[in-house]
Design a protein around this motif. Structure first.
Motif, PDB file in Angstrom:
ATOM      1  N   LEU A   1       0.816  -1.208   0.000  1.00 59.40           N
ATOM      2  CA  LEU A   1       0.000   0.000   0.000  1.00 59.40           C
ATOM      3  C   LEU A   1       0.853   1.264   0.000  1.00 59.40           C
ATOM      4  O   LEU A   1       1.999   1.266   0.463  1.00 59.40           O
ATOM      5  N   VAL A   2       0.281   2.340  -0.504  1.00 58.99           N
ATOM      6  CA  VAL A   2       0.914   3.662  -0.471  1.00 58.99           C
ATOM      7  C   VAL A   2       1.125   4.056   0.985  1.00 58.99           C
ATOM      8  O   VAL A   2       0.236   3.891   1.830  1.00 58.99           O
ATOM      9  N   LYS A   3       2.313   4.582   1.284  1.00 62.10           N
ATOM     10  CA  LYS A   3       2.644   4.943   2.663  1.00 62.10           C
ATOM     11  C   LYS A   3       3.709   6.032   2.656  1.00 62.10           C
ATOM     12  O   LYS A   3       4.114   6.496   1.574  1.00 62.10           O
ATOM     13  N   ALA A   4       4.201   6.414   3.811  1.00 61.82           N
ATOM     14  CA  ALA A   4       5.238   7.440   3.897  1.00 61.82           C
ATOM     15  C   ALA A   4       6.472   7.010   3.092  1.00 61.82           C
ATOM     16  O   ALA A   4       6.955   5.886   3.255  1.00 61.82           O
ATOM     17  N   PRO A   5       6.974   7.875   2.217  1.00 65.45           N
ATOM     18  CA  PRO A   5       8.092   7.489   1.342  1.00 65.45           C
ATOM     19  C   PRO A   5       9.317   6.959   2.076  1.00 65.45           C
ATOM     20  O   PRO A   5      10.001   6.066   1.570  1.00 65.45           O
ATOM     21  N   HIS A   6       9.616   7.480   3.269  1.00 72.04           N
ATOM     22  CA  HIS A   6      10.844   7.040   3.943  1.00 72.04           C
ATOM     23  C   HIS A   6      10.766   5.571   4.352  1.00 72.04           C
ATOM     24  O   HIS A   6      11.789   4.887   4.412  1.00 72.04           O
ATOM     25  N   ILE A   7       9.567   5.053   4.607  1.00 68.27           N
ATOM     26  CA  ILE A   7       9.411   3.640   4.966  1.00 68.27           C
ATOM     27  C   ILE A   7       9.706   2.759   3.758  1.00 68.27           C
ATOM     28  O   ILE A   7      10.417   1.747   3.850  1.00 68.27           O
ATOM     29  N   VAL A   8       9.174   3.154   2.610  1.00 70.01           N
ATOM     30  CA  VAL A   8       9.414   2.399   1.378  1.00 70.01           C
ATOM     31  C   VAL A   8      10.883   2.485   0.984  1.00 70.01           C
ATOM     32  O   VAL A   8      11.504   1.486   0.592  1.00 70.01           O
TER      33      VAL A   8
ATOM     34  N   SER B   1      10.795  -2.021 -11.049  1.00 72.04           N
ATOM     35  CA  SER B   1       9.845  -1.080 -10.465  1.00 72.04           C
ATOM     36  C   SER B   1       8.926  -1.845  -9.535  1.00 72.04           C
ATOM     37  O   SER B   1       8.662  -3.034  -9.741  1.00 72.04           O
ATOM     38  N   SER B   2       8.454  -1.191  -8.494  1.00 70.10           N
ATOM     39  CA  SER B   2       7.501  -1.803  -7.571  1.00 70.10           C
ATOM     40  C   SER B   2       6.428  -0.772  -7.232  1.00 70.10           C
ATOM     41  O   SER B   2       6.659   0.151  -6.452  1.00 70.10           O
ATOM     42  N   TYR B   3       5.258  -0.944  -7.851  1.00 65.27           N
ATOM     43  CA  TYR B   3       4.153   0.003  -7.672  1.00 65.27           C
ATOM     44  C   TYR B   3       3.433  -0.250  -6.359  1.00 65.27           C
ATOM     45  O   TYR B   3       3.277  -1.401  -5.926  1.00 65.27           O
ATOM     46  N   LYS B   4       2.979   0.831  -5.735  1.00 68.24           N
ATOM     47  CA  LYS B   4       2.187   0.769  -4.522  1.00 68.24           C
ATOM     48  C   LYS B   4       0.767   1.275  -4.838  1.00 68.24           C
ATOM     49  O   LYS B   4       0.594   2.160  -5.679  1.00 68.24           O
ATOM     50  N   TYR B   5      -0.227   0.717  -4.157  1.00 66.73           N
ATOM     51  CA  TYR B   5      -1.630   1.034  -4.440  1.00 66.73           C
ATOM     52  C   TYR B   5      -2.355   1.438  -3.165  1.00 66.73           C
ATOM     53  O   TYR B   5      -1.953   1.058  -2.063  1.00 66.73           O
ATOM     54  N   THR B   6      -3.443   2.163  -3.314  1.00 62.74           N
ATOM     55  CA  THR B   6      -4.436   2.238  -2.250  1.00 62.74           C
ATOM     56  C   THR B   6      -5.351   1.028  -2.411  1.00 62.74           C
ATOM     57  O   THR B   6      -5.408   0.412  -3.483  1.00 62.74           O
ATOM     58  N   VAL B   7      -6.095   0.691  -1.367  1.00 63.96           N
ATOM     59  CA  VAL B   7      -7.029  -0.431  -1.453  1.00 63.96           C
ATOM     60  C   VAL B   7      -8.042  -0.186  -2.569  1.00 63.96           C
ATOM     61  O   VAL B   7      -8.310  -1.060  -3.398  1.00 63.96           O
ATOM     62  N   GLY B   8      -8.583   1.030  -2.616  1.00 61.64           N
ATOM     63  CA  GLY B   8      -9.579   1.350  -3.628  1.00 61.64           C
ATOM     64  C   GLY B   8      -9.042   1.293  -5.031  1.00 61.64           C
ATOM     65  O   GLY B   8      -9.720   0.799  -5.949  1.00 61.64           O
ATOM     66  N   ASP B   9      -7.824   1.777  -5.222  1.00 60.94           N
ATOM     67  CA  ASP B   9      -7.242   1.766  -6.573  1.00 60.94           C
ATOM     68  C   ASP B   9      -6.990   0.342  -7.050  1.00 60.94           C
ATOM     69  O   ASP B   9      -7.206   0.035  -8.231  1.00 60.94           O
TER      70      ASP B   9
ATOM     71  N   GLY C   1     -11.894  -7.822 -14.732  1.00 58.77           N
ATOM     72  CA  GLY C   1     -12.993  -8.769 -14.771  1.00 58.77           C
ATOM     73  C   GLY C   1     -13.232  -9.544 -13.495  1.00 58.77           C
ATOM     74  O   GLY C   1     -13.805 -10.634 -13.519  1.00 58.77           O
ATOM     75  N   TYR C   2     -12.811  -8.984 -12.350  1.00 56.60           N
ATOM     76  CA  TYR C   2     -13.006  -9.628 -11.061  1.00 56.60           C
ATOM     77  C   TYR C   2     -13.999  -8.832 -10.204  1.00 56.60           C
ATOM     78  O   TYR C   2     -14.133  -7.612 -10.356  1.00 56.60           O
ATOM     79  N   LEU C   3     -14.587  -9.531  -9.261  1.00 52.87           N
ATOM     80  CA  LEU C   3     -15.328  -8.892  -8.180  1.00 52.87           C
ATOM     81  C   LEU C   3     -14.428  -8.889  -6.947  1.00 52.87           C
ATOM     82  O   LEU C   3     -14.029  -9.964  -6.479  1.00 52.87           O
ATOM     83  N   PRO C   4     -14.058  -7.721  -6.394  1.00 51.24           N
ATOM     84  CA  PRO C   4     -13.255  -7.679  -5.168  1.00 51.24           C
ATOM     85  C   PRO C   4     -14.140  -8.085  -3.980  1.00 51.24           C
ATOM     86  O   PRO C   4     -14.897  -7.290  -3.446  1.00 51.24           O
ATOM     87  N   ALA C   5     -14.033  -9.352  -3.578  1.00 53.11           N
ATOM     88  CA  ALA C   5     -14.960  -9.903  -2.583  1.00 53.11           C
ATOM     89  C   ALA C   5     -14.539  -9.610  -1.147  1.00 53.11           C
ATOM     90  O   ALA C   5     -15.392  -9.585  -0.253  1.00 53.11           O
ATOM     91  N   ALA C   6     -13.248  -9.400  -0.903  1.00 59.59           N
ATOM     92  CA  ALA C   6     -12.766  -9.112   0.451  1.00 59.59           C
ATOM     93  C   ALA C   6     -11.393  -8.488   0.373  1.00 59.59           C
ATOM     94  O   ALA C   6     -10.609  -8.795  -0.538  1.00 59.59           O
ATOM     95  N   ALA C   7     -11.093  -7.608   1.336  1.00 62.94           N
ATOM     96  CA  ALA C   7      -9.755  -7.024   1.459  1.00 62.94           C
ATOM     97  C   ALA C   7      -9.351  -7.076   2.926  1.00 62.94           C
ATOM     98  O   ALA C   7     -10.107  -6.654   3.802  1.00 62.94           O
ATOM     99  N   PHE C   8      -8.170  -7.614   3.186  1.00 60.42           N
ATOM    100  CA  PHE C   8      -7.640  -7.726   4.544  1.00 60.42           C
ATOM    101  C   PHE C   8      -6.459  -6.784   4.658  1.00 60.42           C
ATOM    102  O   PHE C   8      -5.503  -6.876   3.872  1.00 60.42           O
ATOM    103  N   VAL C   9      -6.505  -5.874   5.637  1.00 55.88           N
ATOM    104  CA  VAL C   9      -5.500  -4.819   5.758  1.00 55.88           C
ATOM    105  C   VAL C   9      -4.996  -4.775   7.198  1.00 55.88           C
ATOM    106  O   VAL C   9      -5.793  -4.912   8.143  1.00 55.88           O
ATOM    107  N   ASP C  10      -3.683  -4.593   7.387  1.00 53.94           N
ATOM    108  CA  ASP C  10      -3.134  -4.498   8.743  1.00 53.94           C
ATOM    109  C   ASP C  10      -3.509  -3.161   9.371  1.00 53.94           C
ATOM    110  O   ASP C  10      -3.924  -2.211   8.684  1.00 53.94           O
ATOM    111  N   GLY C  11      -3.346  -3.059  10.679  1.00 50.71           N
ATOM    112  CA  GLY C  11      -3.759  -1.870  11.413  1.00 50.71           C
ATOM    113  C   GLY C  11      -3.027  -0.603  11.016  1.00 50.71           C
ATOM    114  O   GLY C  11      -3.583   0.497  11.120  1.00 50.71           O
ATOM    115  N   ASP C  12      -1.785  -0.731  10.559  1.00 49.54           N
ATOM    116  CA  ASP C  12      -1.012   0.445  10.128  1.00 49.54           C
ATOM    117  C   ASP C  12      -1.200   0.751   8.648  1.00 49.54           C
ATOM    118  O   ASP C  12      -0.561   1.668   8.126  1.00 49.54           O
TER     119      ASP C  12
END
Length: 311
Positions: free
Chosen positions: A185-192, A271-279, A288-299
């Motif tokens: 996921l997209v996050k603070a650049p210094h972590i990546v 290259s390694s792309y980062k996404y938001t959950v929605g994107d 052509g998929y249905l996003p049926a579930a998304a599991f995300v950590d607390g941070d």
């Protein structure tokens, strides 16, 4: 034994020459993974700076039962870019009587050793390793009554640009009942940035190892010490870029062809792309998929997406 999906030339020499003679110079990231490269990547996964493996593993442990319930009984689990087969064991332990496990990886020697170790740990499991480039390998069509689940962890989906990622998912959809995808996921650049510039220099060694592979397999004369590892995060494109930067003007011989480098000239290796959950869910819908579930950590560092073919 390992099973080829289809007979094909790996195209290693042609890909390397095309990339090094292009403007800008590039090398396909899939060629990182010879036997030594695969081992170096496993070292990267254990580094304190490299959060993706740690966070994704925690998500798999926390949600394995729910994922297994979605998968159902008697499934064939297909892992794309399998590597050391560590994460998949969390799913295999939760799945009710899986029919088979099919790991696909381009590094044949490493894959066979890992598959043999898995068979020893799980003697009742049918393991069918496949040596192939998972990005272009064609799985056989689903048989009547067969349920086949794709597993694509590690945010390897981020190594494709978004259009390529969509195309890969679309092709895979035609031969799968559902798919579980790990997405950074997209996050603070210094972590990546820290994850790809570790203090121990393991990522630098991993990046330079591709030059040693080219020397060994194509008779080239790269001096890895004359290139610097350089990785940075581009917040506009939301991706990490890895490069090898020439320290000086130099000429390298590859298959009897002279490749000239200017001081400071880079080879783009990954290259390694980062996404938001929605994107990422939007990308899955486009494939052509249905996003049926998304599991995300607390941070909100990493995510697992359960995708089901639409219609």
């Amino acid at each position: 034994m390992t099973y080829p999906l289809r007979k094909s030339d790996s195209g290693f020499a042609a890909d390397i020459l095309d990339g090094l003679m292009g403007v800008p110079k590039t090398l396909p990231a899939k060629y990182f993974y010879d036997a030594r490269g695969s081992l170096l990547f496993e070292e990267i996964c254990d580094l304190p700076e490299y959060y993706p493996t740690r966070v994704e593993t925690a998500l798999l442990k926390r949600h394995a039962r729910e994922i297994a319930a979605r998968a159902g009984e008697g499934v064939t689990l297909v892992e794309f870019g399998a590597g050391a087969l560590k994460k998949v064991e969390l799913l295999l332990a939760a799945l009710p009587v899986p029919a088979a496990y099919m790991p696909i990886d381009i590094s044949g020697e490493f894959l066979e050793s890992q598959a043999a170790a898995l068979r020893a740990r799980r003697p009742g499991l049918v393991v069918r390793p496949v040596v192939a480039d998972f990005a272009v390998a064609d799985l056989p069509p689903l048989r009547a009554g067969e349920r086949r689940i794709g597993f694509f962890p590690g945010s390897t989906i981020g190594n494709f640009d978004p259009d390529e990622a969509c195309a890969f998912l679309r092709r895979a959809r035609n031969t799968l009942s559902a798919m579980l995808v790990g997405v950074d996921l997209v996050k603070a650049p210094h972590i990546v940035h820290a994850a790809y510039n570790d203090a121990a220099g393991i990522t630098a060694a991993f990046n330079k190892n591709v030059l040693l592979r080219i020397n060994r397999e194509l008779g080239a004369d790269f001096d890895p010490a004359s290139f610097d590892h350089y990785a940075f995060y581009d917040p506009r494109l939301r991706r990490i870029e890895m490069h090898l930067v020439s320290k000086t003007d130099q000429r390298v011989e590859v298959l009897s062809r002279g490749i000239d480098f200017m001081e400071g000239e880079p080879i783009h290796t990954e290259s390694s792309y980062k996404y938001t959950v929605g994107d990422f869910q939007d990308l899955a819908l486009a494939a052509g998929y249905l996003p049926a579930a998304a599991f995300v950590d607390g941070d909100r560092q990493f995510s697992l997406h359960w995708l089901e073919p639409a219609g």
